[in-house]
Design a protein around this motif. Structure first.
Motif, PDB file in Angstrom:
ATOM      1  N   ALA A  84       0.818  -1.214   0.000  1.00  0.00           N
ATOM      2  CA  ALA A  84       0.000   0.000   0.000  1.00  0.00           C
ATOM      3  C   ALA A  84       0.850   1.262   0.000  1.00  0.00           C
ATOM      4  O   ALA A  84       0.309   2.376  -0.042  1.00  0.00           O
ATOM      5  CB  ALA A  84      -0.937   0.000   1.207  1.00  0.00           C
ATOM      6  N   GLY A  85       2.174   1.097   0.076  1.00  0.00           N
ATOM      7  CA  GLY A  85       3.059   2.258   0.069  1.00  0.00           C
ATOM      8  C   GLY A  85       3.084   3.008   1.379  1.00  0.00           C
ATOM      9  O   GLY A  85       3.422   4.209   1.406  1.00  0.00           O
ATOM     10  N   LEU A  86       2.774   2.336   2.475  1.00  0.00           N
ATOM     11  CA  LEU A  86       2.772   2.977   3.792  1.00  0.00           C
ATOM     12  C   LEU A  86       4.174   2.949   4.388  1.00  0.00           C
ATOM     13  O   LEU A  86       4.966   2.044   4.091  1.00  0.00           O
ATOM     14  CB  LEU A  86       1.785   2.252   4.720  1.00  0.00           C
ATOM     15  CG  LEU A  86       0.311   2.393   4.343  1.00  0.00           C
ATOM     16  CD1 LEU A  86      -0.555   1.408   5.133  1.00  0.00           C
ATOM     17  CD2 LEU A  86      -0.162   3.824   4.587  1.00  0.00           C
ATOM     18  N   PRO A  87       4.505   3.936   5.230  1.00  0.00           N
ATOM     19  CA  PRO A  87       5.853   3.988   5.818  1.00  0.00           C
ATOM     20  C   PRO A  87       6.092   2.795   6.745  1.00  0.00           C
ATOM     21  O   PRO A  87       5.143   2.269   7.349  1.00  0.00           O
ATOM     22  CB  PRO A  87       5.847   5.306   6.605  1.00  0.00           C
ATOM     23  CG  PRO A  87       4.404   5.630   6.823  1.00  0.00           C
ATOM     24  CD  PRO A  87       3.673   5.076   5.649  1.00  0.00           C
ATOM     25  N   PRO A  88       7.349   2.349   6.860  1.00  0.00           N
ATOM     26  CA  PRO A  88       7.657   1.192   7.716  1.00  0.00           C
ATOM     27  C   PRO A  88       7.222   1.424   9.165  1.00  0.00           C
ATOM     28  O   PRO A  88       7.259   2.555   9.668  1.00  0.00           O
ATOM     29  CB  PRO A  88       9.183   1.062   7.604  1.00  0.00           C
ATOM     30  CG  PRO A  88       9.541   1.785   6.349  1.00  0.00           C
ATOM     31  CD  PRO A  88       8.537   2.890   6.197  1.00  0.00           C
ATOM     32  N   VAL A  89       6.817   0.333   9.808  1.00  0.00           N
ATOM     33  CA  VAL A  89       6.392   0.392  11.208  1.00  0.00           C
ATOM     34  C   VAL A  89       7.596   0.056  12.091  1.00  0.00           C
ATOM     35  O   VAL A  89       8.276  -0.952  11.850  1.00  0.00           O
ATOM     36  CB  VAL A  89       5.244  -0.606  11.487  1.00  0.00           C
ATOM     37  CG1 VAL A  89       4.848  -0.581  12.956  1.00  0.00           C
ATOM     38  CG2 VAL A  89       4.052  -0.284  10.614  1.00  0.00           C
ATOM     39  N   GLU A 119      -5.373  10.642   2.942  1.00  0.00           N
ATOM     40  CA  GLU A 119      -5.070   9.581   1.985  1.00  0.00           C
ATOM     41  C   GLU A 119      -4.353   8.404   2.654  1.00  0.00           C
ATOM     42  O   GLU A 119      -4.578   7.239   2.314  1.00  0.00           O
ATOM     43  CB  GLU A 119      -4.235  10.125   0.817  1.00  0.00           C
ATOM     44  CG  GLU A 119      -2.840  10.645   1.177  1.00  0.00           C
ATOM     45  CD  GLU A 119      -2.844  12.130   1.582  1.00  0.00           C
ATOM     46  OE1 GLU A 119      -1.774  12.733   1.590  1.00  0.00           O
ATOM     47  OE2 GLU A 119      -3.949  12.652   1.871  1.00  0.00           O
ATOM     48  N   PHE A 120      -3.485   8.710   3.649  1.00  0.00           N
ATOM     49  CA  PHE A 120      -2.811   7.638   4.374  1.00  0.00           C
ATOM     50  C   PHE A 120      -3.785   6.937   5.332  1.00  0.00           C
ATOM     51  O   PHE A 120      -3.706   5.720   5.524  1.00  0.00           O
ATOM     52  CB  PHE A 120      -1.608   8.178   5.150  1.00  0.00           C
ATOM     53  CG  PHE A 120      -0.378   8.334   4.309  1.00  0.00           C
ATOM     54  CD1 PHE A 120       0.391   7.234   3.955  1.00  0.00           C
ATOM     55  CD2 PHE A 120       0.008   9.579   3.845  1.00  0.00           C
ATOM     56  CE1 PHE A 120       1.523   7.378   3.172  1.00  0.00           C
ATOM     57  CE2 PHE A 120       1.139   9.736   3.044  1.00  0.00           C
ATOM     58  CZ  PHE A 120       1.900   8.624   2.715  1.00  0.00           C
ATOM     59  N   ALA A 121      -4.688   7.711   5.925  1.00  0.00           N
ATOM     60  CA  ALA A 121      -5.686   7.122   6.824  1.00  0.00           C
ATOM     61  C   ALA A 121      -6.545   6.115   6.067  1.00  0.00           C
ATOM     62  O   ALA A 121      -6.860   5.025   6.579  1.00  0.00           O
ATOM     63  CB  ALA A 121      -6.554   8.213   7.437  1.00  0.00           C
ATOM     64  N   GLY A 153      -3.493  13.130  13.382  1.00  0.00           N
ATOM     65  CA  GLY A 153      -2.779  13.967  12.429  1.00  0.00           C
ATOM     66  C   GLY A 153      -2.388  13.267  11.144  1.00  0.00           C
ATOM     67  O   GLY A 153      -1.679  13.848  10.311  1.00  0.00           O
ATOM     68  N   THR A 154      -2.826  12.005  10.959  1.00  0.00           N
ATOM     69  CA  THR A 154      -2.504  11.279   9.728  1.00  0.00           C
ATOM     70  C   THR A 154      -3.258  11.900   8.552  1.00  0.00           C
ATOM     71  O   THR A 154      -4.471  12.133   8.646  1.00  0.00           O
ATOM     72  CB  THR A 154      -2.892   9.802   9.858  1.00  0.00           C
ATOM     73  OG1 THR A 154      -2.194   9.225  10.961  1.00  0.00           O
ATOM     74  CG2 THR A 154      -2.538   9.033   8.599  1.00  0.00           C
TER      75      THR A 154
END
Length: 533
Positions: free
Chosen positions: A449-454, A480-482, A476-477
């Motif tokens: 999904a192209g989300l930043p690493p956890v 589009e990321f939410a 504050g997300t």
């Protein structure tokens, strides 16, 4: 007939054996009386879950405290059921039932007045103990009151009440918490308990088998209670401890050892808590195993449905309860119908058919996704209720009907304990299946999904949230990321749920095979002779 008539006229003073008249011991009124009490306990099994968040906030309780509110009740109920059944066989099911009603209602009132979470937990444990007293006693009273040809219909209605109450808990609890307060969830048991107590005093008749037990197997009670605790507790804590934990396996190994010691002891004592000869009956053993497998598939699967409806589809507890009405409705309609079918054809065909329908429903529910509509959900829920109804009725009749009358309380306790063990095992095992699938799929879905690493420290918390269908969106997300986080979380949860339902489907298929070994209770005729039906 003509040769007997003059004798009757010549000796009118001879007593004629008529059916019992009046309220006391009337079979259908007995069923109504015990159903009120059983409804109170079954409702409490699910209604309290809705109140837990409000209790946590109002009393400042920790998450562990809130878990104990449920776990303490479940443990006390599961541990005490068979012993409570033995108490009914020894002292009479009427007395045991009435004490259970009185204690359950009093403990409920005490919870409502409690202002500390420790008191709530203490009284919840007492609720479980008193609930254990009245559940087997209810079955013992039905067995002793109804003639054999009417027993299946009575158990069918009894099962209908339990199913409807269990499924109705979230709806009733949601309405009470939302419009009154969390205390009302417990206070509602007081008027219901008073009604059940008054009806019981007026209607219920004490029945004692001639060869009822006269002593207690105290070492057996201690060993069985310890074994049940060591079995149920790690199943409850499996999500927290995990299956590779030494604590989990230590408790399970201890449970096996204690069950073995219990079996050895029961073969030696004069009046055992559970006479092992009961299990020489293949139908009784098959009925017990069937009840465990049915509860595994049903309760374990239903555990995820509530998360699916509330967290994936965003429903309120009341709305999610309403969406489960097809399940409840089919159990209400199907239970008395199943009783009639079992009376006519015997339990084997309805039990096999019921588990096949349950397996089909579980397979259908494995296909639920984030966009599934109400119509398709309702279809699978209704089919599940229709499949479960004959199993709830038939397996209960097989267990209780194949046990000697003097052990009807123990048999009732065994039936209820099998449900508790199966439900706890299903929730734990299917929970592990879900967690394993989430842990496997989530990292890849997250990257895709192209989300930043956890961060590694947060990976476990993320998996736990997704395993409950929750999308953990930090404040504050960006929108589009939410949206991406929500999509990944829900898709991953649905994937895990599908695997859990597939396993439940397999268990239901095994249960259908076990059902082939059931048959009508060999000792059912030992119940009531001529009833006032």
């Amino acid at each position: 007939m003509s040769s007997q008539t003059p004798v009757a006229e010549a000796a009118p003073e001879l007593p004629v054996p008529d059916p019992p008249k009046g309220l006391r011991g009337h079979p259908w009124l007995t069923l109504f009386s015990v159903a009120i009490g059983v409804m109170m306990v079954a409702l409490d099994g699910t209604i309290v879950a809705i109140a837990n968040p409000a209790i946590k906030q109002d009393l400042g309780a920790s998450l562990a405290d809130v878990q104990w509110i449920t776990n303490g009740y479940m443990l006390a109920l599961a541990i005490a059921l068979i012993t409570a059944g033995k108490l009914g066989d020894r002292f009479g099911h009427r007395q045991t039932f009435l004490i259970g009603i009185l204690g359950f209602a009093a403990a409920s009132a005490a919870i409502g007045f409690s202002d500390e979470v420790a008191l709530v937990i203490t009284f919840r444990v007492l609720q479980g103990l008193f609930g254990a007293l009245l559940m087997p006693a209810a079955l013992g009273l039905l067995r002793a009151t109804f003639p054999a040809e009417k027993l299946n219909m009575a158990i069918g209605i009894w099962g209908m009440v339990i199913g409807a109450s269990t499924a109705g808990g979230p709806i009733v609890g949601g309405l009470l918490v939302e419009h009154v307060n969390w205390q009302s969830v417990f206070f509602i048991n007081v008027p219901v308990g008073v009604l059940a107590l008054v009806l019981g005093l007026v209607i219920l008749k004490d029945h004692r088998a001639e060869n009822a037990p006269r002593s207690f197997d105290i070492p057996g009670i201690v060993l069985l209670s310890g074994a049940m605790f060591c079995l149920i507790w790690p199943l409850i804590k499996a999500g927290e401890w995990h299956w590779d934990s030494m604590k989990t396996w230590g408790f399970l190994i201890a449970a096996v050892a204690l069950f073995a010691l219990f079996a050895l002891l029961e073969s030696k004592v004069r009046e055992p808590l559970i006479p092992l000869r009961m299990f020489r009956s293949l139908p009784l053993t098959a009925g017990t195993v069937l009840m465990v497998l049915m509860a595994f598939a049903f309760m374990g699967g239903l555990f995820f449905v509530t998360f699916y409806l509330q967290n994936v589809h965003g429903m309120t507890p009341v709305d999610s309860g309403l969406h489960l009405l097809p399940l409840t409705g089919m159990m209400i309609v199907g239970s008395p119908l199943a009783g009639a079918l079992i009376t006519k054809f015997g339990p084997r065909i309805p039990l096999v058919g019921g588990m096949v329908l349950t397996a089909v429903a579980m397979y259908g529910m494995s296909g639920l996704d984030t966009g599934t509509g109400t119509g398709l959900m309702s279809l699978w829920f209704a089919l599940l209720g229709l499949g479960l109804a004959p199993v709830m009725v038939g397996a209960t009749e097989v267990i209780v009907g194949n046990a000697p009358l003097e052990l009807s309380g123990v048999a009732g306790g065994l039936q209820q304990a099998a449900m508790q063990v199966g439900g706890s095992l299903g929730t734990a095992v299917l929970g592990a299946v879900m967690a394993s699938r989430v842990d496997s799929d989530l990292p890849d879905n997250w990257r895709s999904a192209g989300l930043p690493p956890v961060p590694p420290a947060q990976a476990s918390q993320l998996s736990d949230a997704v395993s409950a269908g929750i999308a953990p969106i930090p404040k504050g997300t960006p929108p589009e990321f939410a949206q991406k986080i929500t999509s990944v979380a829900h898709d991953t949860f649905v994937s895990g749920m599908a695997q859990a339902f597939t396993v439940a489907c397999g268990v239901a298929v095994v249960a259908a095979l076990v059902a082939f070994f059931t048959k009508r209770g060999a000792n059912a005729e030992a119940g009531a002779g001529v009833g006032h039906i």
